[in-house]
Scaffold this active site. Structure first.
Site, PDB file in Angstrom:
ATOM      1  CG  ASN A   1       1.742   2.350   4.360  1.00 14.55           C
ATOM      2  OD1 ASN A   1       0.595   1.914   4.334  1.00 14.55           O
ATOM      3  ND2 ASN A   1       2.791   1.627   4.000  1.00 14.55           N
TER       4      ASN A   1
ATOM      5  NE  ARG B   1       7.777  14.733  18.533  1.00 14.15           N
ATOM      6  CZ  ARG B   1       8.778  14.315  19.310  1.00 14.15           C
ATOM      7  NH1 ARG B   1       8.616  14.254  20.623  1.00 14.15           N
ATOM      8  NH2 ARG B   1       9.918  13.919  18.760  1.00 14.15           N
TER       9      ARG B   1
ATOM     10  CB  ILE C   1      -0.961  -0.017   1.207  1.00 11.99           C
ATOM     11  CG1 ILE C   1      -1.973  -1.162   1.064  1.00 11.99           C
ATOM     12  CG2 ILE C   1      -1.684   1.318   1.342  1.00 11.99           C
ATOM     13  CD1 ILE C   1      -2.853  -1.365   2.280  1.00 11.99           C
TER      14      ILE C   1
ATOM     15  CE1 TYR D   1      -2.239  -4.298  11.476  1.00 12.63           C
ATOM     16  CE2 TYR D   1      -4.621  -4.545  11.421  1.00 12.63           C
ATOM     17  CZ  TYR D   1      -3.453  -4.081  10.853  1.00 12.63           C
ATOM     18  OH  TYR D   1      -3.500  -3.389   9.670  1.00 12.63           O
TER      19      TYR D   1
ATOM     20  CB  THR E   1       0.006  -6.223  -0.530  1.00 13.76           C
ATOM     21  OG1 THR E   1       0.157  -7.150   0.563  1.00 13.76           O
ATOM     22  CG2 THR E   1      -0.974  -5.132  -0.131  1.00 13.76           C
TER      23      THR E   1
ATOM     24  CE  LYS F   1      -2.506  -0.518  11.411  1.00 13.73           C
ATOM     25  NZ  LYS F   1      -1.702   0.435  10.623  1.00 13.73           N
TER      26      LYS F   1
ATOM     27  CB  SER G   1      -7.248   3.448  10.900  1.00 13.99           C
ATOM     28  OG  SER G   1      -7.993   2.716  11.853  1.00 13.99           O
ATOM     29  CB  SER G   2      -7.050  -1.688  10.258  1.00 18.07           C
ATOM     30  OG  SER G   2      -7.626  -2.942   9.938  1.00 18.07           O
TER      31      SER G   2
ATOM     32  CG  ASP H   1      12.610   0.860  12.989  1.00 17.12           C
ATOM     33  OD1 ASP H   1      11.377   1.073  13.042  1.00 17.12           O
ATOM     34  OD2 ASP H   1      13.147  -0.098  13.570  1.00 17.12           O
TER      35      ASP H   1
END
Length: 268
Positions: free
Chosen positions: A101, A134, A28, A165, A200, A169, A150-151, A74
């Site tokens: 992402n 931030r 994505i 998970y 994906t 989110k 989000s999801s 990271d």
């Protein structure tokens, strides 16, 4: 009196804008980066580990006539997130759009989840996104765009053994509502997209965790089951999410703020 010809308004154009996409080496994130470039933006392609994937995205963007660079960081490490933004604003002279992402997937029954797994998931999906936001606030031009990830499992679409998970989110949905207030003084909007199952390059690797007996199914069978979850009876693809992100990044989305947009074909 002669008329003055004015060029037609082209919606969703991002000419002259600079976007940063975290976790943009594949899936994505890569689709976001390429589609933002297709709309005219220059793009900072962030990656954590695989430079080859990120460089391939950069090459694709350049083939479209836009420009891009890859920067390693990271985002689970705040110091690296700070460095990412410091380097990013130097590349093209500023930032207008930040798409968060980067994320990790996790499955585990409540009885099996370890402290280490809890920390791994929340350090990227929740803590990581917060500090990306931030730094975005600190560095974005005004007006600007922050788009978090989000999801659909964060809200109404629940999956067994997916609590870490989903909760990681779910926090993003709260961040979006609150951060939209904090960022208003700089005319920065804060929104999120909430994808459902998306095909994906890692889709079939994770399907076994989402679908019972998936390890005994063919790829075609898995795709058909996932397609049937949506009333549109097709699977979602990275481009479906990327197009919505481009809308949120554009001036057309100016009055959309503090919202989480579900992008799952009506599955949830």
């Amino acid at each position: 009196m002669g008329s003055i010809d004015t060029p037609p308004h082209l919606p969703y154009r991002l000419d002259g804008k600079v976007a940063l996409v975290t976790g943009a080496g594949r899936g994505i994130g890569a689709a976001m980066a390429v589609e933002l470039a297709r709309c005219g933006a220059k793009v900072i392609v962030n990656y954590a580990r695989s430079s080859s994937f990120a460089n391939a995205v950069v090459d694709e963007i350049k083939s479209l006539g836009s420009d891009a660079v890859a920067i390693q960081a990271d985002v689970s490490q705040v110091s690296q997130t700070v460095r990412l933004f410091e380097e990013a604003v130097q590349v093209f002279g500023g930032l207008d759009i930040v798409c968060s992402n980067a994320g990790v997937v996790s499955f585990g029954h409540l009885s099996e989840v370890t402290e280490e797994e809890f920390d791994r998931v929340f350090s990227v999906n929740t803590r990581g996104q917060f500090f990306v936001a931030r730094e975005a606030y600190r560095h974005l031009n005004s007006p600007g765009r922050i788009i978090l990830m989000s999801s659909n499992t964060a809200d109404s679409f629940t999956v067994p053994k997916h609590s870490l998970y989903s909760a990681s989110k779910g926090a993003i949905n709260t961040f979006v509502r609150c951060l939209a207030k904090d960022c208003g003084d700089k005319k920065i909007t804060v929104n999120a997209v909430a994808p459902g199952g998306t095909v994906t390059d890692m889709f079939h690797e994770t399907a076994k965790d989402y679908l019972p007996n998936a390890d005994k199914m063919s790829k075609e069978q898995i795709l058909q089951i996932v397609a049937n979850v949506s009333p549109l009876t097709r699977c979602g693809y990275p481009i479906d999410i990327a197009k919505v992100v481009c809308f949120l990044a554009s001036s057309e989305s100016e009055w959309v703020n503090g919202k989480v947009l579900g992008v799952d074909g009506g599955a949830a």
